[in-house]
Design an enzyme around this catalytic site. Structure first.
Site, PDB file in Angstrom:
ATOM      1  N   GLU A 103       0.799  -1.239   0.000  1.00  0.00           N
ATOM      2  CA  GLU A 103       0.000   0.000   0.000  1.00  0.00           C
ATOM      3  C   GLU A 103       0.827   1.283   0.000  1.00  0.00           C
ATOM      4  O   GLU A 103       0.638   2.160   0.852  1.00  0.00           O
ATOM      5  CB  GLU A 103      -0.991  -0.019   1.169  1.00  0.00           C
ATOM      6  CG  GLU A 103      -1.997  -1.132   1.022  1.00  0.00           C
ATOM      7  CD  GLU A 103      -3.214  -1.015   1.947  1.00  0.00           C
ATOM      8  OE1 GLU A 103      -3.200  -0.180   2.848  1.00  0.00           O
ATOM      9  OE2 GLU A 103      -4.174  -1.776   1.733  1.00  0.00           O
ATOM     10  N   GLU A 116      -5.305  -8.759   0.039  1.00  0.00           N
ATOM     11  CA  GLU A 116      -6.073  -8.422   1.248  1.00  0.00           C
ATOM     12  C   GLU A 116      -7.517  -8.155   0.872  1.00  0.00           C
ATOM     13  O   GLU A 116      -7.787  -7.539  -0.168  1.00  0.00           O
ATOM     14  CB  GLU A 116      -5.550  -7.151   1.935  1.00  0.00           C
ATOM     15  CG  GLU A 116      -4.289  -7.337   2.723  1.00  0.00           C
ATOM     16  CD  GLU A 116      -3.855  -6.086   3.481  1.00  0.00           C
ATOM     17  OE1 GLU A 116      -4.728  -5.333   3.954  1.00  0.00           O
ATOM     18  OE2 GLU A 116      -2.639  -5.864   3.571  1.00  0.00           O
TER      19      GLU A 116
HETATM   20  C1  BG6 Z   1      -4.747  -2.515   4.881  1.00  0.00           C
HETATM   21  C2  BG6 Z   1      -3.388  -2.722   5.486  1.00  0.00           C
HETATM   22  O1  BG6 Z   1      -4.857  -1.212   4.437  1.00  0.00           O
HETATM   23  O2  BG6 Z   1      -5.862  -2.597   5.707  1.00  0.00           O
HETATM   24  C3  BG6 Z   1      -3.380  -3.587   6.728  1.00  0.00           C
HETATM   25  O3  BG6 Z   1      -2.493  -3.231   4.538  1.00  0.00           O
HETATM   26  C4  BG6 Z   1      -4.555  -3.201   7.607  1.00  0.00           C
HETATM   27  O4  BG6 Z   1      -2.154  -3.435   7.375  1.00  0.00           O
HETATM   28  C5  BG6 Z   1      -5.846  -3.451   6.833  1.00  0.00           C
HETATM   29  O5  BG6 Z   1      -4.588  -3.844   8.845  1.00  0.00           O
HETATM   30  C6  BG6 Z   1      -7.101  -3.142   7.627  1.00  0.00           C
HETATM   31  O6  BG6 Z   1      -7.059  -1.832   8.124  1.00  0.00           O
HETATM   32  P1  BG6 Z   1      -7.273  -1.523   9.661  1.00  0.00           P
HETATM   33  O7  BG6 Z   1      -7.014  -0.059   9.790  1.00  0.00           O
HETATM   34  O8  BG6 Z   1      -8.654  -1.909   9.975  1.00  0.00           O
HETATM   35  O9  BG6 Z   1      -6.262  -2.350  10.394  1.00  0.00           O
END
Ligand code: BG6
Length: 462
Positions: free
Chosen positions: A165, A367
């Site tokens: 990201e 993800e």
């Molecule tokens: C992504 C990141 O943007 O979102 C992760 O790569 C992150 O590291 C995930 O944990 C979820 O976001 P958050 O803020 O709910 O942890």
């Protein structure tokens, strides 16, 4: 388009799950690890830091066994740069090297394909003190780090991801620049340096392990126009270019997106580009694209009256809208999670199609997932039917995207196991495996399989 019948997912599809080092490992200062910028994080009262996280560093074998029992075909994790190189450069930490050697061997022994991210938000603190990504010397440090990773692990890793990201680090810079938020001009210089760092890693990987695949892992999302008003459509295109295509045009074609370059010139934010940079970037082409997808965004034309920029769903850490460029709009067709994040499974299909149409490279979802307040029930289980519903809908849209012609090679939901959210602590859980701890009380960090774990196991088997 509707299909009479959908083809099943291919047999070699990489059904996996993801984590990142600083959010899951803990052991923040053990066995020679240096600090990273994330270790400086001082969360508000009642929210945990990253010091112990899910204690994966000490429970790695147990966790891999859980992955194997689930039937995972792949595991996407990141390497902590400062565990391998405590100062980010120079002296190597043998115990850090050992930890990831053990993890890789354990995964392979269980037939799980490692998908390795080289850098996921945790810049070594010593490099940060020397200027971090603002300084060009960090590019050199990253190249040195990449070489160490390829030398030590290249024989066993077939899928590498360079930077997680990068676009979010530029759009939401606070957590990545503790103590001082850089100017936009400085941020786009950091961005250029990260492009160079990735390109160096891609070049090295191609030289040292030509059979391996390497690519970026940006957070990509289709941007919708609020209305068919052409001004909204232009705003949506502009924001999609700035937020998404800038990063992928560089990773795939090695060039700056032409609209974004005009935008940077207009704002006075163009980075310093040295001789040889563009050639390096042009020659370092990604082999595949990692896609982090959570939800689409909807935008309207800018009002340009000082009100375009606002906090997203009241979360002051995530500001959206840019004066004179676009403003965030409400999408009345979408639901929200308990944490105010939009849910748009069809948006996943739209996003995958847009990426594939533009770049024609294999895509891997690195993800996607649902953060929720999971609870351990009196019966000792975690009944997260909402997560099953969420994933089922997203998997179906991925299957439709494949029917549409997208070359999707794998899907790694976030996250394999509960871990610390970037800024909302431990209560925002994403895992298939529940970790019995809360924000302040670590308890025994016992692992408990959630209902979604059993559902995913059955799904993969089928
Ligand atoms: C992504 C990141 O943007 O979102 C992760 O790569 C992150 O590291 C995930 O944990 C979820 O976001 P958050 O803020 O709910 O942890």
């Amino acid at each position: 388009m509707h299909y009479k019948q959908l083809k099943p997912f291919p047999k070699d599809f990489l059904w996996g799950a993801s984590t990142s080092a600083y959010q899951v490992e803990g052991a923040f200062d053990e066995d020679g690890k240096g600090l990273s910028i994330q270790d400086l994080h001082t969360p508000p009262q009642g929210i945990t830091d990253f010091k112990v996280a899910s204690d994966h560093y000490h429970k790695m074998k147990e966790d891999v066994q859980l992955m194997a029992d689930l039937g995972l075909k792949a595991y996407r994790f990141s390497i902590s740069w400062s565990r391998v190189l405590p100062n980010g450069e120079g002296q190597i930490n043998p115990k850090g090297i050992q930890f990831y050697n053990d993890l890789l061997n354990e995964l392979l022994a269980h037939g799980i394909e490692p998908i390795v991210t080289m850098y996921h938000f945790d810049l070594p603190l010593e490099l940060y003190k020397k200027g971090g990504w603002t300084s060009r010397s960090t590019v050199q440090a990253f190249e040195e780090y990449a070489k160490i990773l390829f030398e030590n692990y290249g024989d066993r890793v077939r899928y590498w991801l360079t930077i997680n990201e990068q676009n979010c680090m530029i759009i939401h810079p606070n957590a990545m620049n503790p103590g001082k938020v850089p100017s936009q001009k400085e941020l786009y210089q950091q961005n250029h340096h990260m492009f160079l760092a990735s390109a160096k890693a891609v070049t090295l990987c191609h030289e040292m392990y030509p059979e391996s695949k390497i690519g970026p892992a940006p957070n990509i999302t289709a941007i919708y126009a609020e209305k068919c008003d052409p001004s909204d459509v232009i705003a949506a295109e502009d924001w999609e270019n700035i937020r998404c295509w800038l990063y992928l045009d560089m990773a795939v074609h090695g060039r700056y997106n032409s609209f974004v370059w005009s935008y940077l010139k207009e704002k006075g934010w163009t980075p310093v580009i040295e001789e040889g940079d563009m050639e390096l970037l042009k020659n370092a082409k990604a082999d595949f694209i990692g896609v982090n997808y959570y939800a689409t965004a909807t935008v309207a034309a800018s009002k340009n009256d000082g009100t375009d920029r606002q906090a997203r769903s009241g979360d002051q850490q995530i500001m959206v809208g840019e004066e004179g460029v676009y403003r965030a709009a409400i999408n009345p067709y979408l639901e929200k999670t308990e944490f105010g994040w939009l849910v748009d499974s069809i948006g996943l299909r739209v996003t995958l199609r847009r990426i594939y149409d533009r770049y024609h490279l294999p895509l891997l979802i690195t993800e996607n997932g649902l953060g929720a307040y999971d609870e351990l029930s009196d019966d000792g289980h975690v009944h997260d039917q909402y997560r099953i519903d969420y994933l089922e809908r997203h998997f179906h849209q991925a299957q439709l995207a494949m029917a549409d012609g997208v070359d999707l090679i794998g899907y790694c939901p976030w996250a394999f196991i509960d871990l610390v959210s970037t800024h909302q602590g431990y209560k925002k859980r994403y895992g298939f495996v529940y970790v019995d701890r809360d924000e302040e009380d670590l308890k025994e960090l016992k692992r408990i399989k959630k209902d979604s774990y059993f559902w995913y196991k059955y799904f993969i088997k089928q």
